[in-house]
Every structure is written in structure tokens, then in C-alpha cells.
Enzyme design. Structure first.
Site, PDB file in Angstrom:
ATOM      1  N   GLU A   1     -39.985 -52.087  50.115  1.00 18.64           N
ATOM      2  CA  GLU A   1     -39.191 -52.253  48.892  1.00 18.64           C
ATOM      3  C   GLU A   1     -38.703 -50.886  48.419  1.00 18.64           C
ATOM      4  OE1 GLU A   1     -41.110 -54.432  45.715  1.00 18.64           O
ATOM      5  OE2 GLU A   1     -39.393 -54.170  44.384  1.00 18.64           O
TER       6      GLU A   1
ATOM      7  N   ASN B   1     -39.266 -57.034  43.155  1.00 24.24           N
ATOM      8  CA  ASN B   1     -38.610 -57.049  41.853  1.00 24.24           C
ATOM      9  C   ASN B   1     -37.296 -56.247  41.884  1.00 24.24           C
ATOM     10  OD1 ASN B   1     -40.804 -58.497  40.955  1.00 24.24           O
ATOM     11  ND2 ASN B   1     -41.847 -56.737  40.065  1.00 24.24           N
TER      12      ASN B   1
ATOM     13  N   ASN C   1     -36.484 -63.472  44.554  1.00 27.93           N
ATOM     14  CA  ASN C   1     -37.859 -62.977  44.545  1.00 27.93           C
ATOM     15  C   ASN C   1     -38.547 -63.374  43.239  1.00 27.93           C
ATOM     16  OD1 ASN C   1     -40.092 -61.071  45.473  1.00 27.93           O
ATOM     17  ND2 ASN C   1     -39.606 -60.229  43.462  1.00 27.93           N
ATOM     18  N   GLU C   2     -39.697 -63.990  43.344  1.00 23.98           N
ATOM     19  CA  GLU C   2     -40.553 -64.308  42.180  1.00 23.98           C
ATOM     20  C   GLU C   2     -39.741 -64.780  40.978  1.00 23.98           C
ATOM     21  OE1 GLU C   2     -43.354 -61.070  41.489  1.00 23.98           O
ATOM     22  OE2 GLU C   2     -44.456 -61.621  43.300  1.00 23.98           O
TER      23      GLU C   2
ATOM     24  N   TYR D   1     -52.042 -61.172  44.932  1.00 23.76           N
ATOM     25  CA  TYR D   1     -52.682 -59.851  44.954  1.00 23.76           C
ATOM     26  C   TYR D   1     -54.065 -59.995  44.344  1.00 23.76           C
ATOM     27  CZ  TYR D   1     -48.021 -57.951  45.911  1.00 23.76           C
ATOM     28  OH  TYR D   1     -46.803 -57.660  46.473  1.00 23.76           O
TER      29      TYR D   1
ATOM     30  N   GLU E   1     -45.833 -61.914  50.208  1.00 22.45           N
ATOM     31  CA  GLU E   1     -46.453 -60.758  49.530  1.00 22.45           C
ATOM     32  C   GLU E   1     -47.940 -61.073  49.390  1.00 22.45           C
ATOM     33  OE1 GLU E   1     -44.770 -58.964  46.018  1.00 22.45           O
ATOM     34  OE2 GLU E   1     -42.742 -59.537  46.633  1.00 22.45           O
TER      35      GLU E   1
ATOM     36  N   GLN F   1     -47.480 -53.427  50.545  1.00 24.06           N
ATOM     37  CA  GLN F   1     -46.255 -53.141  51.257  1.00 24.06           C
ATOM     38  C   GLN F   1     -46.618 -52.302  52.484  1.00 24.06           C
ATOM     39  OE1 GLN F   1     -43.164 -51.856  48.533  1.00 24.06           O
ATOM     40  NE2 GLN F   1     -43.492 -53.603  47.210  1.00 24.06           N
TER      41      GLN F   1
HETATM   42  O1  AHR Z   1     -45.156 -55.552  45.729  1.00 23.09           O
HETATM   43  C1  AHR Z   1     -45.025 -55.123  44.411  1.00 23.09           C
HETATM   44  C2  AHR Z   1     -44.323 -56.159  43.528  1.00 23.09           C
HETATM   45  O2  AHR Z   1     -45.163 -57.267  43.394  1.00 23.09           O
HETATM   46  C3  AHR Z   1     -43.042 -56.744  44.062  1.00 23.09           C
HETATM   47  O3  AHR Z   1     -41.927 -55.969  43.751  1.00 23.09           O
HETATM   48  C4  AHR Z   1     -42.969 -58.058  43.321  1.00 23.09           C
HETATM   49  O4  AHR Z   1     -42.280 -59.035  44.053  1.00 23.09           O
HETATM   50  C5  AHR Z   1     -44.411 -58.417  43.062  1.00 23.09           C
HETATM   51  O5  AHR Z   1     -44.634 -58.758  41.748  1.00 23.09           O
END
Ligand code: AHR
Length: 503
Positions: free
Chosen positions: A27, A72, A172-173, A244, A292, A353
């Protein structure tokens, strides 16, 4: 001492393992692109400005696909900013990460890098602040051989051959209130469907990912997937999942059971997708792109990673540069076990990432590149998990966790490659207080013996690799196993991850 019994039989398969399961993510965020994969002044930079030492590590990691350019970031991105002569590209403010984007790297440079790295590009589209036409324009620019203004513009910009990008993320999201252009499930479902239809009119070979939930705790989780898929079921191939995990103060047990959360997340999304499919009376299945996933100290380090100020928009700031410990590596190993266990429906995934930003690879400007602890379970799983994911029988002792209730102390996944006859087993011991003994029944693999076995464990569970100590944590050979006929007994140290390959 906890114990577990496992039965392996290559006849019982979950499904084939798609290589896309071992994808990652680049990213425009912090130092992932600039001072990460790209640093023109670095002694190891190639003619295009890409660090060859980083490229080597990316190849060693075994990454298959790489998602780009966000995250993002993509929801405020104009792809046209990143094409044409570099000195004419605009400098923009990236609102997602409060940074300055110079656009030195755009789609051409990313494709050049992806080819050098030997990875498949996976493009994310801006469906936050842009729409159907801009998405189709980018597809035309990338994939049409010649004869249209956009395709000819790509050729004029130096790329005679089309980029041939197959995988595309429709935004994305979009369920996240933090997302620029955040939409309701209803609104997103409609624009995703319209975009997908338009893209397929141009290039029917594309594979499309609709945005699922940003995590399982989102208030809209479940209903989001249901509504989005009701709009897009016929148009897309995948629904995404993002997750995450981080260790919360005083709750190591729950952190070590993060794989349980991932299991439940995947199984809920599969159930929701299949329910929508059943309602639509179609045999088509929607698969998951878990595009992700990682350990990320997001809550703990939020302030540190937040940049503010109207006159403060740094270039490539050092944000989200988590330093991963042995504990984090064991959790990453467990998340890979969960992905493998669901390989029939999780057909793509991206470790988020790749470089510097919550990443397995770290770099210093003008200096070295090194492997974080989490590099090892990823690289070893990607290398060993070939062929089919196996449906193993696991009978393990259990313990209680605050977040997930009763969980197994041992977790396992396995793979079998009919071409080479190799079988691999991936194990974790969630017990941080003691070793565990695992008995593996190899009756169905009459001639198999362990060829090689590796371990991640350390007396100091906080041990990590840093600029000053780049190899403080590496893989160790696993020697604590015995084989007696068709019975393999493995002793795993406290809080550890291991991989064994039999042939
Ligand atoms: O990977 C970091 C961020 O986590 C990404 O930009 C977003 O898609 C997610 O919230």
C-alpha cells in the site's frame, strides 16, 4: 504437559491449495513503497529504483500475489496521477494516512516491480470517492492491447504489452466509517454490481472481489455480507475478509488463540455466502479472498501512528512499523494454519503488508533489509504447503480463554503433494507455560519418514529482530521428535510453532 493425538490420511482432503493463499499487500502507506520496495539512491537499487535486496527477500518469502495500491489509501486515489512522465505527476495529500503522495510510483512501476518479484498483481479500485467509469478506464488502460485512447496512452507511456491483470478488488473496507466514501451495504452492493458488470463487458476474464467486513467485530458483520452478496452474487467471484490481531494487556491466552477467531470468521462468511446462493437458487459458490490479515498493534499504537496538522503532511513517514516478537510469529503461524484448513473456500489471501508497514521485511534507507520473526512461518508454510490441504483428525487437550472460551491447546493443519509424495504438518503449542506432546498416527503413510523439521520458539517470547540484531530470532531445527513405526511423537516447547515435512 498438554497432549494431543493427530491422524493424517492423504485420502481425506479439504481441497487443493491455491497458490494465491500466500499473497501479500503493498500500500502507499508509510515506508512500504517509498524507502521500502523503491529507493532509487540505494546501493542495491536496480535501474528502475527498486531495491534488489528487498526483491530477493520477497522471492524467498514465497509470495504469490500482491495487492496494490491500498488499503485505505485507494479510496482517495486517482490512478491517472501515477502515469506519464514522472516530473509531470501531481503531488497529492493522502487523507487516509495524512501523508504526501508524490506519485513517483504508479501502476507502470508497480507492474515492473511485480514482474521482477515474480508475483501476480491484484489491483484495488477506488469505489469510495470514484465510481464505475474510472474503474473501467483503469481496466481498459491496463488490459486492452491497443486501439483505444487509453490503451494507446499506456503504450505511449512505455508499456507495449498489456498488463494482463486478472484479480481486482471492488473497493476497500467500504463497511468502515473511517473509509473515505464509506457506504451502506445497500449502496455499496449496487455500485459494486454495476462496476463488476461494466468490467466484465470490457474483459470477461477478470476475477472480482467484493468488499466484505473489515473484521468480525464490526456491528454490521453478517448483514453486510448478506446484503452485498444479494446485489453482487452473479457478478463477483470472491468476498473479502480482513482481520488483525494484537495481544491485549494480561490476555496472552486469547492472543494465542487468534486462529480460532479466524476460523469462526471464515466459517460464518462461508455460511452467509452459501445462504445467499441457496436463496438465489444457484449452484455458483462465492469464495473468500482474505486479503488483509496479520498481527497489528493497532489499538496500542494508535496515537503513535496518527499524524495531524494542516501544515504537516510527511513523505513516507515511519508509521505502522511494528516490530514482531516470537509470540507474534507463533500467532502468524496459527493464522496460516487456519487459512490452510479452509483452503477449499479461502482461495486467495494477503498478508498485510509486505515491507516496513506491519511487515515481514524491514529496511533502512541506504542500509540493510532484514527478516522479521513473522517472515519465517510465512515462508515455511508457503514453501511446504503444496498440493492439497488435508482434513486431519485432532484430539487435543483444551484450555479456557477470555475471548474465545474453550480452545484446543494444540492446533494443526497438513498438506499432501501427490506429485512429490511429500506431506507437511504445521503445529502450534498455545501453552506458554509448558511443553506439549503430540502423537501423530501415520498408518495411512506407510513409508513416510520425517525429512526435515523446523521450529520457532525462544526462552524470551518477546525476542525480535531489529536493525541492530537482525538475526536474533531465526528458524531452529526441530529435533524433539521420535518415530516408532507408524507413530511419530513430537514434543513442542512452550509457545511454539513448528513445521515437519515427511516423504
Ligand atoms: O493494512 C493497513 C490498513 O488496514 C489498510 O489500509 C486498511 O484497509 C485496513 O484498515
Amino acid at each position: 504437559m498438554a497432549s494431543a493425538r493427530i491422524v493424517i490420511d492423504p485420502a481425506f482432503r479439504v481441497g487443493s491449495i491455491d497458490r494465491r493463499l500466500f499473497g501479500s499487500f503493498v500500500e502507499h502507506l508509510g515506508r512500504c513503497v517509498y524507502d521500502g520496495i523503491y529507493e532509487p539512491g540505494h546501493p542495491a537499487a536496480d535501474a528502475d529504483g527498486f531495491r534488489t535486496d528487498v526483491l530477493e527477500l520477497v522471492r524467498e518469502l514465497g509470495v504469490s500475489t500482491v495487492r496494490y495500491p491500498g488499503g485505505n489509501f485507494v479510496s482517495g486515489y486517482r490512478w491517472e496521477d501515477g502515469i506519464g512522465p514522472r516530473d509531470q505527476r501531481p503531488t497529492r495529500l493522502d487523507l487516509a494516512w495524512h501523508s504526501t503522495e508524490t506519485n513517483e510510483v504508479g501502476v507502470h512501476e508497480f507492474i515492473t516491480w511485480a514482474r521482477a518479484a515474480g508475483v501476480e498483481p491484484m489491483m484495488a479500485l477506488n469505489l469510495g470517492t470514484r465510481g464505475v467509469l474510472e474503474a473501467i478506464d483503469l481496466l481498459e488502460y491496463c488490459n486492452v492491447p491497443s486501439g483505444s485512447t487509453l490503451a494507446d496512452q499506456r503504450i505511449a507511456n512505455g508499456a507495449t504489452d498489456p498488463f494482463g491483470i486478472t484479480m481486482w478488488c471492488l473497493g476497500n473496507e467500504m463497511d468502515g466509517p473511517w473509509q473515505l466514501g464509506h457506504r451502506s451495504a445497500e449502496d455499496y452492493g449496487k455500485i459494486a454490481s454495476q462496476t463488476a458488470k461494466g468490467m466484465r463487458q470490457l474483459d470477461p476474464s477478470v476475477e472480482l472481489v467484493a468488499c466484505g467486513s473489515s473484521n468480525r467485530r464490526m456491528p454490521t458483520f453478517g448483514s453486510w455480507e448478506h446484503t452485498v452478496l444479494q446485489h453482487t452474487y452473479a457478478d463477483v467471484d470472491f468476498i473479502s475478509c480482513h482481520a488483525y490481531y494484537e495481544e491485549k494487556e494480561g490476555d496472552l491466552d486469547s492472543f494465542l488463540a487468534s486462529g480460532v477467531d479466524m476460523d469462526r470468521f471464515i466459517e460464518s462468511v462461508v455460511a452467509t455466502a452459501d445462504a445467499v446462493g441457496a436463496g438465489l437458487k444457484t449452484d455458483k459458490k462465492i469464495n473468500i479472498s482474505f486479503d488483509e490479515w496479520n498481527v497489528w498493534y493497532n489499538v496500542r499504537d494508535k496515537e503513535k501512528n496518527t499524524i495531524r496538522g494542516l501544515d504537516n503532511w510527511p513523505k513516507a513517514p515511519r508509521i505502522l512499523e511494528d516490530v514482531y516478537s516470537v509470540t507474534d510469529a507463533v500467532v502468524v503461524g496459527n493464522l496460516l494454519i487456519s487459512l490452510l484448513r479452509h483452503a477449499d473456500r479461502v482461495r486467495a489471501a494477503s498478508l498485510a503488508q509486505l515491507v516496513n508497514v506491519i511487515a515481514p521485511i524491514m529496511t533502512e534507507p541506504g542500509g540493510p533489509a532484514w527478516r522479521q520473526t513473522t517472515f519465517y512461518p510465512f515462508a515455511e508454510t508457503a514453501r511446504r504447503a503444496v498440493g492439497s490441504s488435508l482434513r486431519l483428525t485432532l484430539d487435543s487437550d483444551t484450555h479456557q480463554t477470555d475471548a474465545y472460551g474453550e480452545v484446543t491447546t494444540i492446533d494443526v493443519a497438513g498438506s499432501h503433494d501427490p506429485d512429490t509424495g511429500r506431506t507437511s504438518v504445521f503445529l502450534i503449542n498455545r501453552d506458554h507455560g509448558g511443553s506439549s506432546t503430540i502423537e501423530v498416527d501415520l498408518t495411512a503413510l506407510p513409508d513416510a519418514t520425517v525429512q526435515d523439521a523446523v521450529l520457532i520458539a525462544d526462552e524470551d517470547r518477546h525476542a525480535a529482530n531489529t536493525l541492530d540484531q537482525q538475526d536474533r530470532v531465526t528458524l531452529a531445527p526441530l529435533t524433539s521428535y521420535t518415530q516408532d513405526g507408524r507413530r511419530l511423537t513430537v514434543e513442542l516447547p512452550p509457545l511454539s510453532w513448528a513445521a515437519l515435512t515427511l516423504a
